[in-house]
Enzyme design. Structure first.
Site, PDB file in Angstrom:
ATOM      1  N   GLU B  54       0.868  -1.026   0.022  1.00  0.00           N
ATOM      2  CA  GLU B  54      -0.091   0.065   0.057  1.00  0.00           C
ATOM      3  C   GLU B  54       0.836   1.315   0.034  1.00  0.00           C
ATOM      4  O   GLU B  54       1.805   1.389   0.898  1.00  0.00           O
ATOM      5  CB  GLU B  54      -1.006   0.010   1.323  1.00  0.00           C
ATOM      6  N   ASN B  62      -8.762   4.396  -1.364  1.00  0.00           N
ATOM      7  CA  ASN B  62     -10.103   5.050  -1.760  1.00  0.00           C
ATOM      8  C   ASN B  62     -11.233   4.371  -1.144  1.00  0.00           C
ATOM      9  O   ASN B  62     -12.355   5.215  -0.821  1.00  0.00           O
ATOM     10  CB  ASN B  62     -10.110   5.513  -3.131  1.00  0.00           C
ATOM     11  N   GLY B  68     -19.939   2.753   1.356  1.00  0.00           N
ATOM     12  CA  GLY B  68     -20.175   1.607   1.697  1.00  0.00           C
ATOM     13  C   GLY B  68     -21.417   0.557   1.364  1.00  0.00           C
ATOM     14  O   GLY B  68     -22.076  -0.182   2.024  1.00  0.00           O
ATOM     15  N   ARG B 315     -26.290   7.579 -13.288  1.00  0.00           N
ATOM     16  CA  ARG B 315     -25.510   8.834 -12.981  1.00  0.00           C
ATOM     17  C   ARG B 315     -25.297   9.512 -14.424  1.00  0.00           C
ATOM     18  O   ARG B 315     -24.951  10.795 -14.268  1.00  0.00           O
ATOM     19  CB  ARG B 315     -24.214   8.184 -12.326  1.00  0.00           C
ATOM     20  N   ILE B 465     -18.393  -2.206  -5.190  1.00  0.00           N
ATOM     21  CA  ILE B 465     -17.849  -3.273  -3.807  1.00  0.00           C
ATOM     22  C   ILE B 465     -18.327  -4.236  -4.617  1.00  0.00           C
ATOM     23  O   ILE B 465     -17.563  -5.561  -4.297  1.00  0.00           O
ATOM     24  CB  ILE B 465     -18.633  -2.706  -2.800  1.00  0.00           C
TER      25      ILE B 465
END
Lengths: 484, 484
Positions: B54, B62, B68, B315, B465
Site C-alpha cells: 500500500e 480510496n 459502503g 448517473r 464493491i
C-alpha cells in the site's frame, strides 16, 4: 531510487542482431494514405529525405475507397452557392458531435486550416472537385466537397503522382514490425520486413531503417481489426461488417502503445448508418442513402411504418436508432429527391441494393411496411417539408427540398457497419505523439485515423480527409525540422 | 524474421543492478482497498504466501471513503422487504447503463456472485449492514445494502482485521515502481520503493520482490489524476473537483499499459450527480441527494423552476443534464421524504450544504428560483406521485412515497464531481490481465477499479464493491493456483 525507464527492449534486439542499420533517411513515413502522403510531401519541401512505407502491394491504404468528400469552411465553392460558413461554425459542429470529448486545440487546427488544405488539394495537388457542396448530418451548413468520381482514389492518384514527381519512392509490401529507440526513449528508426506478403506473418526479410530526424505514423484506423475493436466494444464482433478494407488493422497502433503512447478514445468506434446489408463493405448504397435519403427523404422502421430519427442527425445518433430497432430500417426517397441531389444511382439500382417502385404501396408491401402507417408518415413529413419545420425530429429541411410525392419511389435497407475509429494515439497540435506521462515521444509524429482526440465521440462526414491533410502536413513539416 | 517481442526492459535493469531478489512471496498484491484485501484473503486460503503493498501510510485506499453500499440481487434482506430481484435483472440493468460496452461474461460473474459475496461479507468478514435496502438510479429494484455507518471504512476495518488475523502483513508507504518480467514476458516480480513519502517522487529505497506465482494489480481508479483523466476527457480539468482521495492516480495503471496490457474504456469517466459545490470532495451532501432527493424529491433548474430529468435515472444521465444546464441545479425534498428515507441529515444541515426552509416560497427565493414556476412544478410532480406515474420523465415512483407537501422543505445545490473511472486494463473472467494481442499476460491479475469492461459507459450505484469483492476473490484464488 529507480526511475520508470522508457521501454528500450528493441534497442538491445537491434544491437544483438547486427549493431548497424541497413539504410537511413531523415524521415520515415509509415502508411501511404491521405495523411502519410501529405506528410511526405511537406517533409520533402522542408528539405528532408523521405522513405514512405506501405504494407500492401498498392499505395493509398484505405483512403482510396473513401468517398473522397472533404469538409471545409469558407471555401470559394461554398460562396458560389451562397453558403455562409466559417471555421468557428465548423469548430462548434465538430465539438457538438464529439460530445465534448474532442481536444479543442486540435479541432481548432482542423477547422481553421480546412479551407487552406482544400485549396491546396486543388492548386498544388491538382485534385478536381464536382461543382456542388453537400450537407451531411451534424454539419450546420453544406460543407462537404466531393472529389470527381466521388472516390478517394481521385485524390490519392494526385498525391502519388506528386510524390513521385518529387522523386520520392513508395515502398510497397513493407511490413512495419516495431520502433527502435535509443536509451533516451527517442525513436531513432524502425525495423520493417521487406517483401511482406499480406496475411503471411512469417513473410519478409528484416530491414533496419534509421530515421535521422523522425518517424511519422500514418497507418490509419482499425475498423477491420475484429479482435481489437471487439475488445473496446464487445458488440462489434465478426457478425458486424466493416466499410473498410480488410487490412485496416491495429498492429502499428499497438506498437505505438507498446512504447508508451497514450491511448485516446479507443472505445469511440463509428458505425456508418448509410450502409446496406444487401452488399459487402461500403458498397454503392451509401451514395443513395447519405446524399439523397438523409438529405431529402426519410428512414422508416418497417415494423411500425414510422420515422425513427432526424435523418440529418450525426452518424452515432442514426446508427444507434437503427441498431436499437433490432432490424434493418428502410430509407425512402422519390424521383424529385434523386433529381435535386444530382446524383446518378444507376450502379446501386443495377446491384439491386436500391429498388424502384411505382407507388408507395408497392414499396410498403415489398419491405413489409404497414401501408396505411407509411402513407400517414409520409403525409406528415410532407407537411413538415411544406412548413420547412420538422415538428417531430427537428430535421433541418433543405430549402430546395420537395415533398415526397413524385414516383418512382426508391427504397434501401439500412444496417450499420463499422466505418471509422475515432480513437488512437494522443498527439499535440504539433502532431507529436504523447506518452503516458503527457510528454512528447521524441522522434515520433502521427497523423490521420491512427490518432485520437480530434473527433471525440463522433466524426462528422467529410472531416477525415480534412484531418488527414491538416495533420499530415503539420507532421511532415515538424518531423523534417525535428531537433536532434 | 523478427517477432514483436514482449517488453523486457525491466529485466536487464534488474540484472544490471544486482541480479538477485531482496525477498520473495507466492503472491504480491498491489493495493489494499476492497479488491486487494479480498484477493489477499482468497490467495491465503488457496495456500499462497502473500505480501500486500500500500503506497499510503494507512490501509484501505480510496475504498474507506466510499459510502459502503453494495448492490446484490436475491439477498435475504431484499426478501425480508418483499423485494423481488434476480441476477438476471441485475445483469440487464448493468448492461443497459453500460450502453452495451460492458463485457457480458464479466457482468455475468458480478451479477451471479453478488449475493454470494454480500453474504460472505456478513458471515466471513463480519460486516454489519443496516436493516434497509435502497433503490439507486438505473437499478430496477431496491438492491443497495448499506454497511453500518454508511461508509466503506466499516467494511475495510473488517477486511484488515481478517487479513491480520490470517497472519498477513500490509506493507504501508510502499510505492509500486514497475513490473519485472522474464524473457518470456511473464511477470515474475515487482520493483517497489519502501519508505515512500506521498508526493515525494524521490523518496524510498528500491526493493525487488519476487512473485513465485503471480502479481495482483488492485490499485483503484484515476479520478484524481487530472493529467491522465483530462487526456481522456478534456472537460475534466483541475476546475472539476473529485469525490476521490487525492492519491487516486494512474501510475500503476500506466505501468500495466507499459508492459502491453490492453486499455479498455479509459474515456468512460463517471461524474457523481449528487455532489455539492458547497463542500469539498464527496462530502455529506450525497447522503441527502442520492438517498432522499433522487428517491423522493425533485431536481430543479433554478433558472426555469422546472425539473430536468428522471431523478432515478443513471448517473451519466443526471450528471449530463446538470452540466448541460451550465449551473448548479437544486435538489428539493420535504419532511416526509426525510422521514421515509430514515436517514439522519444532521451533518449536512450543520455544514450548511443542505438548507431548511419553512415554505417552498422561502426555498425558491433563497436559490433564486421563479416561485410560481416552482409551485406549479411541485404540484405537477405531486399529481404524478398520486397517480404513481411520472408523465414527464418516467421516474419510477416509490410505492411509499408521499407528495412534496410537508414543511420544512430541504434544498441542496448540485454540481457533478469526478467519481469513478469505468476504464482500465482488460481482464478475462479469470481476472487475468489481457495483452494487446488478446492473450493473458502470464503472472498478472487485476481486480477492482483499475480494470475496465465491467461497467461499460456507466457504473450503477453500489456495483463497485460487488465488483471488487467478486473479482478480488477470483484473482486471489487464480493467482495462488497459477501454473508456472
Amino acid at each position: 531510487m529507480a526511475q520508470n525507464q522508457p521501454n528500450n527492449d528493441y534497442l538491445p534486439s537491434l544491437k544483438n542482431q547486427r549493431g548497424e542499420w541497413d539504410e537511413a533517411s531523415d524521415v520515415v513515413v509509415i502508411g501511404s494514405g491521405f495523411a502519410g502522403l501529405a506528410a511526405a510531401i511537406e517533409a520533402h519541401h522542408a528539405g528532408a529525405s523521405v522513405i514512405i512505407l506501405e504494407k500492401m502491394k498498392a499505395p493509398g491504404g484505405n483512403s482510396i475507397i473513401s468517398d473522397g468528400g472533404i469538409s471545409a469552411a469558407g471555401t470559394a465553392l461554398q460562396k458560389n452557392f451562397g453558403i455562409n460558413d466559417s471555421p468557428d461554425l465548423m469548430y462548434s459542429d465538430m465539438l457538438k458531435a464529439g460530445m465534448g470529448l474532442n481536444y479543442p486545440d486540435l479541432v481548432r487546427e482542423v477547422a481553421n486550416r480546412s479551407n487552406e488544405v482544400f485549396q491546396w488539394s486543388i492548386d498544388y495537388l491538382g485534385v478536381e472537385y464536382l461543382d456542388r457542396v453537400d450537407l451531411f448530418g451534424g454539419h450546420s451548413v453544406p460543407r462537404c466537397h466531393a472529389a470527381k468520381g466521388i472516390t478517394g482514389s481521385t485524390i490519392i492518384k494526385r498525391q502519388v503522382a506528386k510524390v513521385r514527381e518529387l522523386g520520392m519512392e513508395i515502398r510497397l509490401g513493407v511490413y512495419f514490425n516495431n520502433f527502435i529507440r535509443d536509451s533516451d526513449g527517442r525513436v531513432i528508426g524502425v525495423l520493417v520486413r521487406d517483401g511482406y506478403v499480406y496475411k503471411n506473418e512469417e513473410s519478409g526479410t528484416d530491414n533496419y531503417i534509421k530515421a535521422n530526424k523522425a518517424v511519422i505514423l500514418a497507418t490509419g484506423g482499425f475498423a477491420s481489426d475484429v479482435a481489437f475493436r471487439k475488445a473496446q466494444d464487445p458488440r462489434l464482433s465478426e457478425k458486424i461488417d466493416s466499410t473498410n478494407k480488410k487490412f485496416a488493422t491495429a498492429e502499428a497502433l499497438k506498437e505505438a502503445l507498446r512504447i508508451g503512447a497514450t491511448p485516446i478514445h479507443l472505445c469511440q468506434i463509428q458505425l456508418g448508418p448509410w450502409t446496406s446489408p444487401d452488399e459487402k463493405g461500403y458498397g454503392d448504397g451509401p451514395l443513395f442513402a447519405d446524399y439523397i435519403v438523409f438529405s431529402y427523404g426519410i428512414i422508416i422502421d418497417p415494423e411500425t411504418g414510422k420515422r425513427i430519427v432526424n435523418e440529418l442527425g450525426d452518424r452515432r445518433m442514426i446508427s444507434d436508432k437503427i441498431l436499437n430497432s433490432g432490424h434493418p430500417c428502410i430509407g425512402i426517397a422519390d424521383l424529385k429527391a434523386v433529381e435535386q441531389s444530382g446524383w446518378n444511382i444507376g450502379r446501386s439500382l443495377k446491384k439491386g441494393v436500391v429498388r424502384k417502385f411505382g407507388t408507395l404501396q408497392e414499396l410498403a408491401s415489398f419491405y413489409g411496411i404497414p401501408g396505411d402507417e407509411l402513407r400517414m408518415t409520409v403525409e406528415k413529413f410532407n407537411s413538415y417539408v411544406f412548413d420547412k419545420l420538422d415538428k417531430e425530429f427537428g430535421k433541418p429541411i433543405i430549402p430546395k427540398a420537395d415533398p415526397l410525392l413524385y414516383p418512382p419511389f426508391y427504397g434501401i435497407r439500412l444496417w450499420p457497419k463499422v466505418h471509422y475509429t475515432m480513437g488512437g494515439v494522443q498527439i499535440n497540435a504539433r502532431a507529436q505523439v504523447i506518452d503516458l506521462n503527457q510528454e512528447p515521444i521524441k522522434g515520433l509524429y502521427a497523423a490521420g485515423e491512427v490518432t485520437g482526440g480530434i473527433h471525440g465521440a463522433c466524426r462528422l462526414g467529410g472531416c477525415s480527409i480534412t484531418d488527414c491533410f491538416v495533420f499530415g502536413r503539420i507532421s511532415g513539416r515538424n518531423a523534417a525540422n525535428e531537433k536532434i
